[in-house]
Design a protein around this motif. Structure first.
Motif, short mmCIF file in Angstrom:
data_model
loop_
_atom_site.label_atom_id
_atom_site.label_comp_id
_atom_site.label_asym_id
_atom_site.label_seq_id
_atom_site.Cartn_x
_atom_site.Cartn_y
_atom_site.Cartn_z
N HIS A 15 0.70 -1.12 -0.09
CA HIS A 15 -0.10 -0.03 0.06
C HIS A 15 0.91 1.25 -0.21
O HIS A 15 0.57 2.19 0.66
CB HIS A 15 -1.17 -0.15 1.11
CG HIS A 15 -2.03 -0.83 1.15
ND1 HIS A 15 -3.19 -0.58 0.09
CD2 HIS A 15 -2.68 -2.16 1.49
CE1 HIS A 15 -4.04 -1.58 0.04
NE2 HIS A 15 -3.51 -2.65 1.02
N GLN A 16 2.05 1.30 -0.63
CA GLN A 16 2.98 2.36 -0.65
C GLN A 16 3.14 2.52 -2.23
O GLN A 16 3.62 3.93 -2.51
CB GLN A 16 4.14 2.19 0.04
CG GLN A 16 3.90 1.96 1.54
CD GLN A 16 4.81 2.72 2.43
OE1 GLN A 16 5.87 2.21 2.65
NE2 GLN A 16 4.64 3.52 3.05
N ASP A 17 3.05 1.91 -3.01
CA ASP A 17 3.34 2.06 -4.58
C ASP A 17 2.53 3.10 -5.02
O ASP A 17 2.99 3.98 -5.66
CB ASP A 17 3.36 0.86 -5.32
CG ASP A 17 2.04 -0.01 -5.54
OD1 ASP A 17 1.27 0.35 -4.39
OD2 ASP A 17 1.76 -0.73 -6.27
N TYR A 18 1.07 3.42 -4.78
CA TYR A 18 0.56 4.63 -5.36
C TYR A 18 0.95 5.72 -4.83
O TYR A 18 0.44 6.71 -5.16
CB TYR A 18 -0.85 4.13 -5.40
CG TYR A 18 -1.49 3.45 -3.98
CD1 TYR A 18 -1.41 4.28 -2.78
CD2 TYR A 18 -2.06 2.31 -3.95
CE1 TYR A 18 -1.70 3.85 -1.60
CE2 TYR A 18 -2.52 1.76 -2.80
CZ TYR A 18 -2.44 2.35 -1.65
OH TYR A 18 -2.74 1.97 -0.21
N LEU A 19 1.49 5.86 -3.69
CA LEU A 19 2.21 7.13 -3.15
C LEU A 19 3.59 7.47 -3.74
O LEU A 19 4.01 8.33 -3.52
CB LEU A 19 2.49 6.99 -1.66
CG LEU A 19 1.02 6.46 -0.75
CD1 LEU A 19 1.31 6.43 0.79
CD2 LEU A 19 -0.10 7.71 -0.88
N LEU A 198 -8.53 0.65 -0.32
CA LEU A 198 -7.92 1.81 -1.18
C LEU A 198 -8.71 3.09 -0.70
O LEU A 198 -7.69 3.97 -0.69
CB LEU A 198 -8.33 1.81 -2.48
CG LEU A 198 -7.57 0.61 -3.38
CD1 LEU A 198 -7.76 0.26 -4.84
CD2 LEU A 198 -6.01 0.85 -3.29
N CYS A 201 -6.37 3.73 2.60
CA CYS A 201 -5.10 3.76 2.64
C CYS A 201 -4.73 4.41 1.16
O CYS A 201 -3.59 4.96 1.68
CB CYS A 201 -4.59 2.13 2.14
SG CYS A 201 -4.75 1.15 3.43
N ARG A 202 -5.10 4.63 0.26
CA ARG A 202 -4.67 5.57 -0.68
C ARG A 202 -5.41 6.90 -0.80
O ARG A 202 -4.62 7.92 -0.49
CB ARG A 202 -4.96 5.01 -2.12
CG ARG A 202 -4.44 5.89 -3.36
CD ARG A 202 -4.81 5.18 -4.56
NE ARG A 202 -4.13 6.12 -5.52
CZ ARG A 202 -4.03 5.67 -6.90
NH1 ARG A 202 -4.39 4.56 -7.50
NH2 ARG A 202 -3.41 6.58 -7.76
N GLU A 206 -3.40 10.28 0.60
CA GLU A 206 -3.23 11.62 -0.19
C GLU A 206 -3.63 12.61 0.27
O GLU A 206 -3.26 13.61 0.11
CB GLU A 206 -3.86 11.15 -1.74
CG GLU A 206 -3.08 10.08 -2.51
CD GLU A 206 -3.99 9.58 -3.59
OE1 GLU A 206 -3.31 9.09 -4.57
OE2 GLU A 206 -5.14 9.77 -3.91
N ASN A 247 2.92 4.97 7.44
CA ASN A 247 3.45 5.28 5.96
C ASN A 247 4.85 5.69 6.21
O ASN A 247 5.65 5.04 5.18
CB ASN A 247 2.75 5.88 5.15
CG ASN A 247 1.65 5.42 4.34
OD1 ASN A 247 1.87 4.60 3.44
ND2 ASN A 247 0.31 5.53 5.00
N LYS A 291 -3.29 0.94 8.79
CA LYS A 291 -3.90 1.02 7.32
C LYS A 291 -5.15 0.18 7.51
O LYS A 291 -5.92 0.16 6.75
CB LYS A 291 -2.95 0.27 6.43
CG LYS A 291 -1.80 1.24 6.42
CD LYS A 291 -0.99 0.88 5.38
CE LYS A 291 0.62 1.83 5.35
NZ LYS A 291 1.64 1.31 4.45
N SER A 318 -4.30 -6.45 -1.44
CA SER A 318 -4.77 -5.21 -1.24
C SER A 318 -5.68 -5.14 0.30
O SER A 318 -5.75 -4.28 0.96
CB SER A 318 -6.21 -5.05 -2.01
OG SER A 318 -6.70 -6.24 -2.47
#
Length: 363
Positions: A15-19, A198, A201-202, A206, A247, A291, A318
């Protein structure tokens, strides 16, 4: 020809790649294979006995797509745009032993196998690199249908072993020959809650990054020290502060894990297994407590595994269900039994090669 491709687990960076943060993933010894050959017409027939299903279409029918996630057609279209030519039909059979819809990248492994099979059966066959196979599969699964998703699943299954992947400021992938021992994968048989996870976490993270950056323009998810999170106590509520700290710590856990893996290749480290397991469990604690990607059942599976001799582990993918895995180089059978007692399905696994040709015979 028979092609097979592994599933994967995410070791660090979940859950960090999209950051924009890096990830470290490992291919596993559960695989999906495609076996088949040419036909005397232009029809594509794909037998899916594991699902009691079959797909068929003609090469002239690859567009428009007949359904969402029409991956068998989309892979052909992606390859055509890369210059591959197909004039002969193909008939093949798909088999696999990767748990489906459980966070171990069964769909990515399938598409990588299909892309590998197709590039070798085109009119102008070419053996593409594992990295390019991953890019083709990502285009066919993610870009072609406008879905969210990074490159980790596709690179990991195509390249194999352990990979370190950066996506910011540009894609960078580094393969590593690991000295990792045995793992035990545990399928909770609970459906994943990808969208719900998501959202927190995303999108939740954000929003936190935006709030903190407006307050402190020097903040960076890439470089701000973990200790500095305390400076935002008055800005964030407890839940938001916990997610931010999780994170930042997971970012640092990955960096420590990468160094540990590198050191294990260079010199003997008698404490490697213990230190590696502890890092996995620290990552899991953040996923569980902040998370909130885990479930009560998966928590029980992990707790029971630790008591049975595992050195560490975490939920995989996920979250909200799906699989967990434990690092158990010396007690794999006992850990598998512990997972079974908690209602999970265990699979003893090792780190494995990427997509490969299993068998080949001249038609």
């Amino acid at each position: 020809m028979k092609i097979s491709t592994p599933g994967r687990i995410c070791l660090f960076g979940e859950h960090q790649d999209y950051l924009g943060l890096p990830t470290i993933a490992a291919a596993i010894s559960r695989r999906i294979s495609i076996e088949g050959t040419y036909r005397n017409d232009t029809q594509i027939i794909i037998h899916l006995p594991d699902l009691n299903a079959k797909e068929s279409f003609f090469l002239s029918e690859t567009l428009p797509y007949s359904k969402g996630r029409d991956y068998f057609r989309s892979t052909i279209n992606v390859l055509k745009r890369r210059g591959f030519v197909f004039s002969r039909g193909l008939e093949c059979k798909v088999h696999g032993n990767i748990p489906i819809n459980s966070g171990t990248s069964s769909s990515s492994a399938l598409i990588v196998s299909w892309a590998n099979f197709l590039t070798r059966h085109a009119d102008n066959p070419t053996e593409v690199s594992p990295k390019e196979l991953g890019e083709i599969a990502n285009a066919a699964e993610v870009l072609e249908f406008g879905e969210p998703g990074g490159m980790m699943d596709h690179y990991s299954t195509a390249i194999g072993n352990v990979i370190y992947l950066e996506s910011t400021p540009k894609i960078y992938v580094e393969g590593q020959q690991s000295q990792l021992g045995t793992f035990v994968l545990g399928d909770s048989q609970q459906p994943k809650d990808t969208l719900g996870i998501l959202a927190r976490c995303r999108f939740g993270m954000e929003a936190i990054i935006q709030k903190v950056t407006e307050y402190d323009p020097t903040f960076s998810i890439f470089t701000t020290p973990y200790a500095q999170a305390a400076h935002y106590f008055s800005l964030l509520n407890n839940d938001e502060l916990g997610l931010l700290k999780a994170n930042l710590e997971d970012r640092d856990i990955l960096r420590t894990g990468k160094e540990l893996l590198i050191q294990s290749q260079l010199a003997a480290n008698g404490d490697f297994d213990k230190e590696f397991g502890q890092l996995l469990y620290r990552h899991f604690e953040n996923l569980r407590d902040h998370k909130r990607t885990s479930t009560e059942k998966i928590n029980r599976m992990i707790d029971a595994s630790m008591k049975a001799g595992a050195l560490g582990g975490k939920i995989n993918g996920s979250g909200g269900g799906g699989c967990m895995f434990m690092y158990a180089p010396d007690h794999a059978e006992a850990v598998a039994e512990a997972i079974t007692r908690e209602g999970g399905i265990p699979y003893i696994i090792t780190v494995d090669e990427g997509s490969r040709v299993e068998a080949y015979r001249e038609a």
